[in-house]
Design a protein around this motif. Structure first.
Motif, PDB file in Angstrom:
ATOM      1  N   ARG A  52      90.532  90.520  51.933  1.00 46.28           N
ATOM      2  CA  ARG A  52      90.001  91.367  52.791  1.00 46.28           C
ATOM      3  C   ARG A  52      91.156  92.333  53.409  1.00 46.28           C
ATOM      4  N   SER A  71      82.717  89.778  47.551  1.00 52.13           N
ATOM      5  CA  SER A  71      82.198  89.013  46.679  1.00 52.13           C
ATOM      6  C   SER A  71      83.556  88.023  46.049  1.00 52.13           C
ATOM      7  N   GLY A 114      77.704  92.316  44.185  1.00 57.41           N
ATOM      8  CA  GLY A 114      77.018  91.265  44.930  1.00 57.41           C
ATOM      9  C   GLY A 114      75.591  91.444  45.018  1.00 57.41           C
ATOM     10  N   GLY A 152      83.700 100.787  54.178  1.00 56.98           N
ATOM     11  CA  GLY A 152      82.982 100.356  52.757  1.00 56.98           C
ATOM     12  C   GLY A 152      81.659 100.594  52.821  1.00 56.98           C
ATOM     13  N   ASN A 153      80.906 100.281  51.850  1.00 54.73           N
ATOM     14  CA  ASN A 153      79.629 100.557  51.627  1.00 54.73           C
ATOM     15  C   ASN A 153      78.757  99.548  52.850  1.00 54.73           C
ATOM     16  N   THR A 205      80.819  97.119  54.462  1.00 53.79           N
ATOM     17  CA  THR A 205      81.648  96.404  55.672  1.00 53.79           C
ATOM     18  C   THR A 205      82.967  97.653  55.887  1.00 53.79           C
ATOM     19  N   GLY A 228      87.440  92.159  48.098  1.00 51.07           N
ATOM     20  CA  GLY A 228      86.108  92.488  48.439  1.00 51.07           C
ATOM     21  C   GLY A 228      85.399  91.294  48.904  1.00 51.07           C
ATOM     22  N   ASP A 250      83.573  84.820  47.357  1.00 47.70           N
ATOM     23  CA  ASP A 250      82.384  83.817  46.680  1.00 47.70           C
ATOM     24  C   ASP A 250      83.125  82.264  46.105  1.00 47.70           C
ATOM     25  N   GLY A 300      82.476  94.377  45.369  1.00 46.72           N
ATOM     26  CA  GLY A 300      81.823  94.663  46.584  1.00 46.72           C
ATOM     27  C   GLY A 300      80.304  94.248  46.607  1.00 46.72           C
TER      28      GLY A 300
END
Ligand SMILES: Nc1ncnc2c1ncn2[C@@H]1O[C@H](COP(=O)(O)OP(=O)(O)O)[C@@H](O)[C@H]1O
Ligand SMILES: Nc1ncnc2c1ncn2[C@@H]1O[C@H](COP(=O)(O)OP(=O)(O)O)[C@@H](O)[C@H]1O
Ligand SMILES: [Mg+2]
Ligand SMILES: [Mg+2]
Lengths: 196, 623, 623, 196
Positions: free
Chosen positions: B602, B569, B450, B15-16, B18, B567, B572, B426
Motif C-alpha cells: 500500500r 489484490s 480483483g 485510485g479506482n 481506494t 495494490g 491476497d 487493483g
C-alpha cells in the motif's frame, strides 16, 4: 392442507415400549423424541394431522437419506427444547428431533446449548406432512455430515391468534401427562394402514 | 520553489477503489521523513470532484497517524488520476436444449437401488395392465405414496412383468427401493415427471455410492441399449456427454426428440490495432481471442459484430463507460481486452427435472482510458474541502506521472532494485510500470483484476451475491465438522473450547477477519477452492504475464530482475505466490512490495509523490 | 480355401500385457456366430514363443465359455504380434541444494505459537549468558526436556532478553509454547538442529492453523527483516520460493550460505526426422520437446547428448529394448517419444530437517518397434502347445494386419460407423488406427499409456510401490471417517452396518473390487485424486490428441466422426470421459467400445481376426 | 535404554481420585486408562521406567498435538484390552489408550470389538519413554481425524523368555489389586520433579 384432506388412507401407530433408552452407538442414526401425550392421549396435531402420519413422514424422510432412526418417548417433560436436546444426546450422530403432540418441532444437536437449536418449527398449525418429511430428511443429512438447506417455514401471523387458545389447552394437557419418574424410554413403532 | 525550513507535505493517490495518503517532512536538501499514512475508499468516480471527500478522509488519517495537524500542512500533492475504467460482460456460448421429451438424468441426491434397467415407460396407473414378460420402467407421479408404489411394483413383478426400474416425481427412491424384492435402479425428484413420454423405450442407470454411471454416459453404451445405428448415435452423443460424472441418469428414446448442445451464435469481435484489424469468433474461445489481440497489440479499439451477442456485450461496456465519463459512446475507445473462458451453471432448457448444466461462457473485461479528466477541477475541489479542515488556503498540486510515482514508491521496498517492474494489482485493471536503470519509465494497463476474480467466482458458483463471492476470494475455507472443530482447506483439524454458532454447523465457512461466515449453497469445499484458485490464475497469472511481456525490454522477461507487487489484490493470501511461481522460471525476483519497509503493498504512489517532490527540491536547491 | 461345413475358428490377440481370444462358428457363406471369449495375461515378451502358454489359456477360456472343445477346433488365427515396446526414464532437472547452513523451513506437523520472530541464534546452553535487550532465537537440541526449555526461555525473558522464538530438535514446539508467558513462534522436528549456525541473524515464522506464512515466503519480506540489498535479495529469492505454502519456516542468514535452486544440466536430445534433425534442451520442459517432435514427425530415431543425464536416459531405454528383443542397441530405433513434466518429492541436499522439496523432472517414454519378429516361430510353438490340448495337429495361421483387425472388431460396437478411429489404450503404447469409408486403414503407435500413468503416480507421490500406484490409478478413493462410514471422493458419506477393519481406520482408502485397501503414506485424499487425474490427463488426453492429429485425414480432427476406445485402459473409470471431453469440441462421437455389443473394450482384435477370415471365406466362396 | 539411564531427573506422580468417570463431551479428547496397581503398588515398568515418566510422556505426546487428555483408573480389571476399550468408550473422540503397570499398552477405539485394537504394544520390556510419547501423539492424531503412521514396535524374541517370569509375577500382583466394585474413576494427575 392437512393429510386427511389429501385423502391419504387412515393409518395408526402401534407403539410398544422397549425399556429405558440408551445412548446410540451408530453414527448414522437420528433419534426422534416424542412428548408424553404423543400418540397416547393425542392422536392428531393442532391442525388435525394424524400423529401416526407425522411419525411416518419423519421416518420416511430419514430412511430416504439412508440413515437409521430410533424413536424414544421423553416421559418427564413437555418442554420441546428439552425433548429435542435429550434425543440429540442419545443419538449416535448427535442429531435429534423433538416433536410435541400439537406438532411443534425442533432439530437439535448434542453439543448445542439446550436453548439453542439447528432448526425450529414453532408454528404447529402451519406444518404439513411434507414439512415433517423434510424435517426427517434434514436431520438425517446433518447426521451424514452434509449441509442441507434449512426447511423453509411459512409464517402466518394470522394463525397465531386463531390457534393460541387451542395450543395453550393442548400444552396443559401434555404437561398433565408428564410422568416425573418416567425417564426416557425407547419405542418400537409400527405404522399400519387402518384395518390392515 | 523557495528553499528554507522543512515543509509538511501530504501525498495523495486517488485510485479506482481506494484513496491512499501519506504525510512527510521534506527538508531543504531533499531529505524525507515519512510521518504517517492513511487509506479510505475512493468517493465517486476516479478523476471527478467527488473524490475530494475520500482525499479528506485518507489525508486526515495520515496526519493523525503522523501526529500532525491540518493547519501545519504546507503542500498537498495528488496523482494525475486519469480514470482507467473497466467493464465486464459475459455471454454463454453453449446452451443445452432438450427438444421434445428425451430426458436427461439430473443426479438427484438420493436415487435408489443400483444397476441399469431398460424397458418401455409405463405410468404407474397402467402397470396393472402390462402383460407378463414385458420389460417396463414405471413412471410415478409425485403425489403417490411410496408404500403404494412399492406394492404395485412388487405385484407386477410377481405377475411376471419385467419391472426394470422406476422414475419418480417425489423424493422417494430409497423408500421404494427398500421395499422391493430385488435391486432395481430408481431415479427420483423428477420435477416434471408428468411430462415423461410413455410407451417409449428408456433406460435408467444408478451407480453404487461414490461411483459414477458408466453406460449412459458412453455414446456406444446408449447405442447398445437402444440398438442405435451410427446416425442415431451421433444424435444421442450430447446426451451421453451431459451425463458424464452423474451418479444416476435416465434416457428416454423418443423418435423425434434429442438433446442439442447448441452453440449460441455469439458473433465475432473486431480488434483494431494501429495498422491492421483482426476479426475473431467469440465462440472460438478465450485463447483464440487473446492470441489475436497479441498479434495486433496495441489495441486502438474493439467492435462487436452488431446483431450478435458480442455486439451487445461491447455496446454495453461502451454505454456504461460513456455514462461514467460523460463522453459520447463513440468517443470511448477500448484499449485492452481480457477474455476468459468460464463455465456457468444454467438450467437446461426443456429439461424435466430442473437439470442444471455447466455451459461454456466467455467473459470479456474491457479497459477504457478516458480523455484526460478535468484534473484541475478535482484539485480545486480538494483545495476547497481541505481549506475547511486547515481553516486556511492550502497549496494543492497535481504531482507527476502515476507510473513514475508508483516506481518511486515501490523502490522503497527493501531488497528491490532496478531494473524493476511494478505490478499494481487493483480492482479493475492490472497496471505495470517498468523503470530501467536510467529511470526511464514505461507503463501499460491491462484489463481485469480483483473485481473480475470476484465476478468469475460469483458466476461460476451461481451465487448471485458479490459480497459472498468477495469473501470467498479473500479468505481461506474450512468445513465445520462439529460444534467444536473445523477442518481447514489443508486437511488439518482445529478445535475450539467454545461451541461455534448453530448456523455454522455442518457448513463450509470462510475464515474472515471477523470470524467464520457460512457459505450459502451446496458447493463442497473442494469445488469452492478450485473455483477460487482457477479464477485467480486466469485473471492475475495471465495478466501478469501479458503485462510483463508488453513492458519488458525487447519483450523478454529474462531482462527483468525485480517485480514488486502492489495494490489491494497484492494483499491476497495466494495471488502473490501464484504470480511468483509463474515468473520464477524467468529468473525474476517477485514478491509483495513493502513500501517504506513497513506498509506492505500500500501507499506506493502517495509515497512516490512525496519522494518525487523531494527530489525536485533537491535539484532546485542545488541549482 | 475349401468351402463346406461351418468351421470352428479361434481368434487370438497377443498383446503386450494381455492375450485375448474368441471362438466362433464361421459358415460357408461368411456368416459368423461368436460363441465365447477369454483373456489371460500375456506370457513372455510379445512376439516370442513364450507367448504360447498365454494363448493356450486365453483360447481355452474362450472355448469353455462357448461350450466348445479343443478337438473340434478347425482353425486358430493369431495377430501379427510385432512387438511395440516402450521404455521409461525419468530425471529431475532441478535440485534444491542448501550450501553452508542457511536453513529452510520444513513444515513440521505441530509447530508452536504463531507470529514472526527475528533475532540472533543462540544455543540453549548459552542463553543464560545473553544480555538484556538482545533479540535472540533459541536453538534447542532434541534431548532437552520441554519443561526445562520452557523454564529457561521464561527466565531469560524475565531478565529482559528479547526471546523472539525457538528452533527445536524434538517434537516439542506446542509443549514449550504452552508453558511460555507470551506467544512466540516455535519450529520443531529440526533433525539436524545441532548444525544450525549460532550467532547468526535468523527469523522464525509460524502461521495460524489453516494459514500459510506470508513474510518468509516473500523475497521482500526476508529482505525487510534482514535488511538486504538488491543483490542479496536475488540470492535469497529461491529460499522464499521454497517456503511458499508452508505453515512455518526458519531462515538463518549466514554470510556465505545460500540456497540454490540448481538446474541439473540435463543435456539435449536430438530428434531425427526423415529430412531433418532438431535438437532440444531437456530442461526446456516437456512442451518444448513435444513441439520439436511435432515439427519433425515421423521420428526416425532419437539420441541423447552423451555425457549428460538425457544421454544416460536414452541409452538406458535402448539397452533395455535391446535386451528384450535381442537386437543390437544401435539397431534399436526410437519411433516415438512422450515427454511429461512432473514434480517429484526429493530430500533437500544439505537441509537440516529432512526437508523435502518437489523438484521438476522430465519423464520420457520411448517407443521402439523392433524388426518384425520371428512370428513363424511363435506360430510353431502355439501349434505345438495346442496340439497337446487337441490331441491332434491344429491349423494355426497368422492373421491380417493388427490395425485392420482392430478396426474390424471395433466396428462391431453398436452405434459406431465409418469414418472411424480406433484408439487402443494399452499398457505401454497408445495405438490409433483410422479406417476411411473405403476400408483403407492407416495406423500409428505413440509412446505412453497405462503403465506410464502408474509410473507418474508412483513417482509424484513418492510411493515407490508400483502395485499401490496401480490401485490408486484404477479405483476411486474414500476417507474412512469412522468404523462405520467412509466419505467418498465426491463428498457423500456411506455407512456400513459391520465395522470396517482396524487397519483402515482414519486412512484414505482405494475402493478396489476386493474391498477397501488403505493407501500408505500421509497424502490426503485431495492430493491423491489430483495426482491421479493429472497423470491420466497428461498421458491419455495428450496422446489421444496427438495420435488423432497424426491419423486424421489432413490432420483435421473434424474429419473424424467416431472414435472407439479399446484396450485395458479404456476400462478405466475416468479416462474415457476425459478423452471424450477433450475431443468433443471437434464434433466427434467418442466412447468406450462395446465389441460385439457385449464385451466392452476387450476382444476387438481377436474378434476382428475371425471377422476378417469370414470375409475372406465369403469372397473366396463368391469367387 | 530406560529413562533412569538417560539421567532424567526423578519425577513423581501425584494422583487424586475425582469420582466416577463419565463419558466425555469434547471431540478433541483422548482418555488414558491405567490399571489397578499403576502408580499405586507399582512405580516402575518391567524395564524400570518410572510410571510417572510413562504418564508424563503420554500426556506430552497428546498435548503436543493440541488435544486434551483425561486419565482414568479402571479398578476392576487387569485385562489390557478391557482397560483400553473402556477408556475409548468414555472418550469424546472415541479414542482411548490403555496401559498396564508393567508397561504393555494399547490404542483403542470405541466402535472396535474389544479384542481388536488400533495399535498394540505387547512387549513391555522394549518400550522406551519415546514410545510412550509416540503412543500419546498417535492417539491424539487419531482423535483429530488424521492418519498417523503406526508407532514402530521393535521385536526382540530374546526379550520374551528373559522377562516372562517377571511379567507373570507382575500380572499376578496387578490382578490381586483389582477392586471388583471399584468401577472406573477419573483422576487428577500432576507430575512433579522429585523434591520440588
Ligand atoms: N485483503 C485483501 N485480500 C485480497 N484482496 C483484497 C484485499 N483487500 C483488497 N482486495 C482487493 O483489491 C482490489 C482493490 O484494489 P485497490 O488497490 O484498492 O484498487 P485500486 O487500485 O483500483 O484503487 C479489490 O478487488 C479487492 O477485492
Ligand atoms: N479395470 C481397469 N481400469 C483401469 N485400467 C486398467 C484396467 N484393467 C487394465 N487396465 C490397464 O490397462 C493396461 C493394459 O492394457 P491392455 O490392453 O491389457 O494391454 P496391451 O494392449 O498392452 O496388452 C495397464 O496399464 C492396466 O493398468
Ligand atoms: Mg431420493
Ligand atoms: Mg511439534
Amino acid at each position: 392442507m392437512t393429510s386427511t384432506e389429501t385423502g391419504r388412507p387412515e393409518r395408526t401407530a402401534e407403539i410398544t415400549e422397549k425399556g429405558p433408552a440408551g445412548r446410540g452407538e451408530r453414527e448414522d442414526e437420528v433419534v426422534l423424541g416424542i412428548s408424553p401425550a404423543f400418540c397416547s392421549f393425542f392422536t392428531k396435531t393442532i391442525s388435525n394431522i394424524p400423529l401416526a402420519e407425522v411419525l411416518r413422514e419423519v421416518m420416511a424422510g430419514v430412511e430416504e437419506q439412508g440413515v437409521s432412526l430410533r424413536i424414544v418417548r421423553v416421559k418427564d417433560s413437555s418442554d420441546l427444547a428439552k425433548i429435542a436436546h435429550r434425543a440429540a444426546r442419545l443419538s449416535g450422530s448427535g442429531i435429534g428431533v423433538g416433536i410435541l403432540s400439537r406438532g411443534t418441532s425442533m432439530i437439535h444437536q448434542k453439543d448445542l446449548a439446550k436453548l439453542s437449536n439447528l432448526e425450529l418449527f414453532p408454528q404447529a398449525p402451519l406444518l404439513t406432512p411434507e414439512t415433517f418429511r423434510a424435517i426427517g430428511s434434514n436431520a438425517a443429512q446433518y447426521a451424514k455430515g452434509d449441509s442441507p438447506a434449512p426447511v423453509p417455514v411459512q409464517n402466518d401471523f394470522m394463525a397465531r391468534p386463531r390457534y393460541q387458545a387451542k395450543a395453550a389447552l393442548l400444552h396443559l394437557k401434555e404437561t398433565e401427562m408428564i410422568e416425573p419418574d418416567g425417564g426416557i424410554v425407547e419405542l418400537d413403532v409400527s405404522i399400519r394402514r387402518a384395518g390392515s | 520553489m523557495a528553499s528554507g525550513a522543512p515543509r509538511l507535505v501530504v501525498g495523495v493517490d486517488i485510485g479506482n477503489s481506494t484513496t491512499e495518503a501519506c504525510c512527510a517532512r521534506v527538508d531543504d536538501d531533499g531529505g524525507v521523513e515519512y510521518l504517517g499514512s492513511g487509506l479510505a475508499p475512493t468517493t465517486g468516480i476516479k478523476g471527478t470532484p467527488d473524490n475530494a471527500e475520500g482525499v479528506r478522509k485518507a489525508a486526515g488519517q495520515a496526519l493523525a497517524d503522523g501526529g500532525c495537524r491540518w493547519p501545519d500542512v504546507d503542500l498537498v500533492l495528488t496523482n494525475e488520476a486519469t480514470p482507467v475504467i473497466s467493464g465486464l460482460a459475459m455471454e454463454t456460448i453453449t446452451e443445452t436444449v432438450v427438444t421434445e421429451s428425451t430426458m436427461i438424468g439430473h443426479d438427484p441426491r438420493t436415487p435408489g437401488g443400483s444397476g441399469i434397467g431398460v424397458g418401455t415407460t409405463v405410468a404407474l396407473a397402467d402397470l396393472a395392465e402390462r402383460a407378463a414378460g414385458e420389460d417396463v420402467l414405471v413412471v410415478v407421479p409425485a403425489a403417490e405414496d411410496f408404500e403404494d408404489v412399492a406394492e404395485a411394483l412388487v405385484a407386477a413383478a410377481r405377475r411376471g412383468v419385467g419391472v426394470r426400474g422406476a422414475i419418480l416425481g417425489g423424493d422417494d427412491a430409497v423408500l421404494v427401493a427398500n421395499r422391493l424384492e430385488e435391486t432395481l435402479p430408481i431415479v427420483d425428484e423428477v420435477t416434471l415427471v408428468d411430462e415423461v413420454p410413455l410407451g417409449m423405450l428408456a433406460a435408467v442407470e444408478v451407480a453404487e455410492p461414490g461411483r459414477t454411471i458408466r453406460t449412459l454416459s458412453n455414446s456406444y453404451g446408449i447405442a447398445t441399449l437402444f440398438d442405435l445405428d451410427a446416425e442415431q448415435t451421433k444424435m444421442i452423443s450430447p446426451v451421453a456427454r451431459s451425463l458424464t460424472g452423474n451418479r444416476s441418469a435416465v434416457v428416454v428414446r423418443t423418435p423425434g426428440g434429442d438433446i442439442t448442445d447448441r452453440r449460441v451464435p455469439a458473433g465475432s469481435i473486431a480488434l483494431r490495432g494501429r495498422s491492421s484489424t483482426v476479426s475473431v469468433e467469440v465462440d472460438a474461445g478465450a485463447d483464440e481471442i487473446m492470441r489475436a489481440l497479441a498479434r495486433i497489440r496495441p489495441l486502438v479499439d474493439a467492435e462487436g459484430e452488431s446483431g450478435t451477442h458480442v455486439g451487445g456485450m461491447i455496446a454495453g461496456v461502451r454505454d456504461a463507460m460513456s455514462e461514467l465519463t460523460g463522453q459520447r459512446p463513440d468517443e470511448v475507445a477500448i484499449e485492452d481486452l481480457l477474455a476468459v473462458d468460464t463455465l456457468v451453471p444454467q438450467e437446461v432448457r426443456g429439461g424435466l427435472a430442473k437439470e442444471v448444466a455447466r455451459e461454456d461462457a466467455v467473459l470479456l473485461a474491457a479497459m477504457v482510458r478516458t480523455s484526460r479528466g478535468p484534473m484541475e477541477q478535482v484539485a480545486a475541489e480538494v483545495r476547497r474541502v481541505l481549506a475547511e479542515e486547515a481553516q486556511r488556503v492550502l497549496e494543492v498540486e497535481i504531482g507527476g506521472i502515476e507510473a513514475e510515482m508508483a516506481v518511486g514508491g515501490a523502490l522503497t521496498t527493501p531488497g528491490s532494485g532496478e531494473p524493476i517492474v511494478v505490478l499494481d494489482l487493483g480492482g479493475g485493471s492490472t497496471d505495470a510500470a517498468h523503470a530501467d536503470t536510467d529511470g526511464e519509465v514505461y507503463s501499460v494497463h491491462v484489463a481485469g483484476a480483483g473485481d473480475l476474480v470476484t465476478t468469475l467466482i460469483d458466476a461460476e458458483l451461481g451465487l448471485d451475491d458479490k459480497q459472498v463471492a468477495e469473501e470467498i476470494k479473500r479468505y481461506p475455507l474450512a468445513k465445520v465438522e462439529s460444534f467444536f472443530h473445523v477442518r481447514h482447506e489443508n486437511g488439518t483439524a482445529q478445535f475450539f473450547t467454545e461451541p461455534l454458532a448453530p448456523e455454522l454447523f455442518a457448513r463450509v465457512v470462510v475464515l474472515t477477519d471477523e470470524g467464520m461466515h457460512a457459505v450459502p449453497g451446496r458447493h463442497d469445499l473442494a469445488t469452492l477452492r478450485h473455483t477460487r484458485r482457477e479464477a485467480k490464475r486466469r485473471v492475475f497469472v495471465v495478466n501478469a504475464l501479458r503485462a510483463l511481456e508488453q513492458i519488458a525490454p525487447g519483450g523478454t522477461l529474462r531482462q527483468i530482475e525485480f517485480v514488486v507487487l502492489l495494490g489491494g489484490s497484492a494483499l491476497d493470501f495466494e495471488i502473490p505466490d501464484m504470480i511468483a511461481d509463474a515468473v520464477a522460471p524467468h529468473g525474476i525476483v517477485c514478491g509483495t512490495g513493502n513500501v517504506r519497509g513497513s506498509l506492505g503493498p500500500r501507499n506506493a504512489v502517495a509515497s512516490g509523490l512525496v519522494a518525487g517532490h523531494a527530489r525536485g527540491r533537491r535539484v532546485s536547491g542545488a541549482a
